[in-house]
Design a protein around this motif. Structure first.
Motif, PDB file in Angstrom:
ATOM      1  N   PHE A 402      32.788  43.290 -39.816  1.00 43.82           N
ATOM      2  CA  PHE A 402      33.202  44.721 -40.176  1.00 43.82           C
ATOM      3  C   PHE A 402      33.348  45.466 -38.782  1.00 43.82           C
ATOM      4  CE2 PHE A 402      31.656  48.954 -40.886  1.00 43.82           C
ATOM      5  CZ  PHE A 402      32.789  49.532 -41.680  1.00 43.82           C
ATOM      6  N   ILE A 403      32.328  45.382 -38.183  1.00 42.13           N
ATOM      7  CA  ILE A 403      32.320  45.981 -36.695  1.00 42.13           C
ATOM      8  C   ILE A 403      33.432  45.735 -35.927  1.00 42.13           C
ATOM      9  CG2 ILE A 403      30.863  46.500 -34.761  1.00 42.13           C
ATOM     10  CD1 ILE A 403      29.894  47.961 -36.757  1.00 42.13           C
ATOM     11  N   GLN A 404      33.853  44.599 -35.740  1.00 43.11           N
ATOM     12  CA  GLN A 404      34.970  44.125 -35.178  1.00 43.11           C
ATOM     13  C   GLN A 404      36.223  44.658 -35.852  1.00 43.11           C
ATOM     14  OE1 GLN A 404      34.947  39.638 -33.944  1.00 43.11           O
ATOM     15  NE2 GLN A 404      33.120  39.712 -35.228  1.00 43.11           N
ATOM     16  N   VAL A 405      36.574  44.660 -37.063  1.00 48.48           N
ATOM     17  CA  VAL A 405      37.581  45.246 -37.919  1.00 48.48           C
ATOM     18  C   VAL A 405      37.580  46.630 -37.471  1.00 48.48           C
ATOM     19  CG1 VAL A 405      38.351  45.738 -40.129  1.00 48.48           C
ATOM     20  CG2 VAL A 405      37.330  43.481 -39.733  1.00 48.48           C
ATOM     21  N   LEU A 406      36.470  47.380 -37.386  1.00 49.91           N
ATOM     22  CA  LEU A 406      36.704  48.926 -36.824  1.00 49.91           C
ATOM     23  C   LEU A 406      37.157  49.020 -35.594  1.00 49.91           C
ATOM     24  CD1 LEU A 406      33.359  50.620 -37.842  1.00 49.91           C
ATOM     25  CD2 LEU A 406      35.365  50.873 -38.902  1.00 49.91           C
ATOM     26  N   PHE A 407      36.886  48.095 -34.704  1.00 46.33           N
ATOM     27  CA  PHE A 407      37.575  48.101 -33.414  1.00 46.33           C
ATOM     28  C   PHE A 407      39.046  47.838 -33.328  1.00 46.33           C
ATOM     29  CE2 PHE A 407      33.505  45.976 -31.566  1.00 46.33           C
ATOM     30  CZ  PHE A 407      32.676  46.976 -31.576  1.00 46.33           C
ATOM     31  N   VAL A 408      39.536  47.022 -34.437  1.00 37.67           N
ATOM     32  CA  VAL A 408      40.837  46.969 -34.794  1.00 37.67           C
ATOM     33  C   VAL A 408      41.261  47.981 -35.355  1.00 37.67           C
ATOM     34  CG1 VAL A 408      42.263  45.593 -36.252  1.00 37.67           C
ATOM     35  CG2 VAL A 408      40.495  44.321 -35.292  1.00 37.67           C
ATOM     36  N   THR A 409      40.964  48.673 -36.269  1.00 37.23           N
ATOM     37  CA  THR A 409      41.492  49.795 -36.622  1.00 37.23           C
ATOM     38  C   THR A 409      41.816  51.193 -35.786  1.00 37.23           C
ATOM     39  OG1 THR A 409      39.371  50.615 -37.500  1.00 37.23           O
ATOM     40  CG2 THR A 409      40.343  49.463 -39.150  1.00 37.23           C
ATOM     41  N   MET A 410      40.687  51.034 -34.809  1.00 40.38           N
ATOM     42  CA  MET A 410      40.860  52.366 -33.630  1.00 40.38           C
ATOM     43  C   MET A 410      42.162  51.786 -32.920  1.00 40.38           C
ATOM     44  SD  MET A 410      36.970  52.789 -32.640  1.00 40.38           S
ATOM     45  CE  MET A 410      37.254  53.978 -31.520  1.00 40.38           C
ATOM     46  N   VAL A 411      42.443  50.838 -32.414  1.00 41.05           N
ATOM     47  CA  VAL A 411      43.432  50.136 -31.497  1.00 41.05           C
ATOM     48  C   VAL A 411      44.903  50.003 -32.275  1.00 41.05           C
ATOM     49  CG1 VAL A 411      41.932  49.087 -29.719  1.00 41.05           C
ATOM     50  CG2 VAL A 411      43.067  47.931 -31.588  1.00 41.05           C
ATOM     51  N   TYR A 412      44.690  49.681 -33.578  1.00 32.71           N
ATOM     52  CA  TYR A 412      46.007  49.248 -34.381  1.00 32.71           C
ATOM     53  C   TYR A 412      46.304  50.457 -35.145  1.00 32.71           C
ATOM     54  CZ  TYR A 412      49.116  45.989 -36.558  1.00 32.71           C
ATOM     55  OH  TYR A 412      50.333  45.382 -36.982  1.00 32.71           O
ATOM     56  N   GLY A 413      45.455  51.345 -35.742  1.00 34.39           N
ATOM     57  CA  GLY A 413      45.918  52.337 -36.602  1.00 34.39           C
ATOM     58  C   GLY A 413      46.977  53.440 -35.960  1.00 34.39           C
TER      59      GLY A 413
END
Length: 498
Positions: A402-413
């Protein structure tokens, strides 16, 4: 559409998102089933080589995405957004369905991996044209000052597509026996996609063209040569290169590390049961997906740059500690074995190979099943391990993913709005698609194969922390992108429709 009205935009979001989600579902099915596919379409005498070959074939679909971006981007800037991404939807869906129909390597030999590769290349070409069309279509309908929020709904589709692919696989495994799934049931998720594609096509067919593109076409201001204007013009080419090396390159590796590499790592390095990995990854994705919207909305308020760069920086700093914590959850050298429950059975296969199965239980509830096959025709032995972890470790891994997915949402959102705002309407589809798909297709798409190779090589060399070596690739790429982005990207959003 006016600067403030949102009338009708949910219809646009739904049509664009559903089609894009299905295309990502089609694309991810292959990666999600990579372990199974490696035994069906490649020679089975070397499992490691077969798995690496499968990852390479998976990566091939990413490598051709920039060519799809150029081909379909040009069409999108000449004939329109709507018809172009309808064509990509049908091409992707048809290719996915056909992969599920290809006979195994045992049946048709070399033609099996060849046909899979061809269809993967067609998938990559289609996906290269899909994202730019959907993101541009939504952005050109969005009210001024709200592009980050509305385009972030498109950004959720890739994660939702992966989530649905995992759920379809789990459902199929639940309905069928393990033997049936291994024999033919793995094909079902590929076949299911054709139904979803048909529904999405009917929805998209009734949509209108983007208002900004329709206006440009009516006024005769569209480009007759979008490729030349996008990449032959030094001023525009500068922004294409900045988009690639200052944003999408790092976004691509963060994206694939946080989802695909995490999944591959748990299945092949940590040896966790495949269904258990799919379940915990699905939960982490479900929890993390809403943050695409959160960070897309925040980028309208705070600017795209610092949110995207912040996601990259956190990933750079925290990947190694996160993966070290993940690995220790299944490291049996740190657990206490219940020796009285250890059992070893032996069976002889029709090929006269001896299979030794060792069942181990540990005090924390972890169960390990190791199968060692001694081939009658060879001197070496093949060892496979499957670990079932306890509930506490499951939730620990869910949190770490989930923490890694948060990184994804920050750069991808915020990335879709960021890319759309860099280029004018007449060459937007072409100009934004290429850096996006080079960043994701080349730098991101090659990550699973490159990182798996690093881990395999380090393990063979006897390195104690071999499992962390696969992270050097995303860390280095994201670091380079972070430095370039921080120096050259402007944090001011371009709120006017160009």
């Amino acid at each position: 559409m006016s600067n403030t009205s949102t009338k009708g935009i949910w219809k646009v979001i739904s049509a664009s998102s559903m089609g894009t989600m299905i295309e990502w579902y089609d694309f991810y099915i292959f990666g999600s089933l990579a372990v199974v596919i490696s035994t069906k379409f490649f020679p089975s005498d070397n499992p490691t080589a077969a798995f690496l070959s499968t990852l390479a074939t998976f990566a091939a679909g990413f490598v051709v995405r920039p060519f799809g971006a150029l081909f379909f981007g040009r069409l999108g800037d000449i004939i329109g957004r709507k018809y172009t991404f309808m064509a990509t939807l049908l091409l992707m869906g048809g290719s996915t369905f056909l992969i599920g129909c290809i006979p195994s390597y045992e049946t048709i030999g070399f033609f099996a991996p060849l046909l899979v590769l061809i269809l993967r290349l067609l998938q990559g070409l289609a996906l290269g044209g899909e994202y730019g069309g959907a993101a541009t279509y939504v952005a050109e309908h969005a009210p001024v000052g709200q592009r980050g929020y509305w385009t972030s709904w498109i950004q959720t589709t890739a994660t939702v597509g992966l989530f649905i692919s995992l759920m379809v696989i789990l459902a199929t495994k639940t309905v069928l026996s393990a033997e049936d799934f291994d024999t033919w049931g793995w094909r079902v998720p590929f076949w299911v996609s054709i139904v979803m594609v048909g529904v999405s096509y009917l929805i998209r067919k009734n949509m209108d063209e983007s208002p900004e593109f329709a206006k440009a076409k009516k006024e005769g201001t569209t480009s007759a040569s979008p490729l030349k204007e996008s990449f032959g013009n030094r001023y525009n080419l500068k922004f294409v290169l900045l988009a690639l090396f200052g944003a999408t390159m790092g976004q691509g590796v963060v994206w694939y590390t946080g989802q695909f590499y995490a999944m591959s790592f748990m299945k092949t390095v940590m040896n966790i049961d495949s269904s258990q990995v799919d379940t915990l990854l699905g939960i982490a994705l479900l929890l993390g997906t809403p943050f695409f919207i959160v960070f897309g909305w925040l980028s309208d308020k705070l600017g795209r740059k610092y949110i995207m760069m912040g996601g990259m920086l956190l990933a750079i700093l925290l990947y190694r500690p996160i993966y070290k914590a993940m690995y220790t959850t299944t490291d049996t050298t740190l657990k206490t074995e219940i020796t009285e429950k250890t059992k070893t059975t032996v069976e002889l296969t029709p090929a006269k190979d001896s299979v030794y199965t060792t069942h181990k239980e540990f005090t924390d509830g972890t169960v390990s099943i190791e199968k060692k096959t001694h081939f009658a025709a060879k001197k070496d032995a093949q060892v496979t391990t499957s670990v079932t972890i306890n509930s506490s470790d499951e939730w620990s891994l869910i949190f770490l993913v989930f923490i890694q997915v948060l990184f994804v949402t920050m750069v991808y959102g915020p990335i879709a709005a960021f890319l759309v705002e860099m280029f004018p309407v007449k060459i937007r589809y072409t100009s934004m698609s290429l850096p996006y798909h080079v960043g994701n297709g080349i730098f991101g798409g090659l990550l699973p194969a490159i990182s798996t190779y690093f881990v395999t090589h380090s393990k063979a060399a006897g390195k104690q922390d071999f499992y962390l070596d696969g992270l050097w690739y995303p860390i280095v790429i994201a670091s380079v992108c972070f430095v370039i982005g921080m120096i050259y990207i402007d944090n001011k959003n371009k709120n006017s429709h160009l």
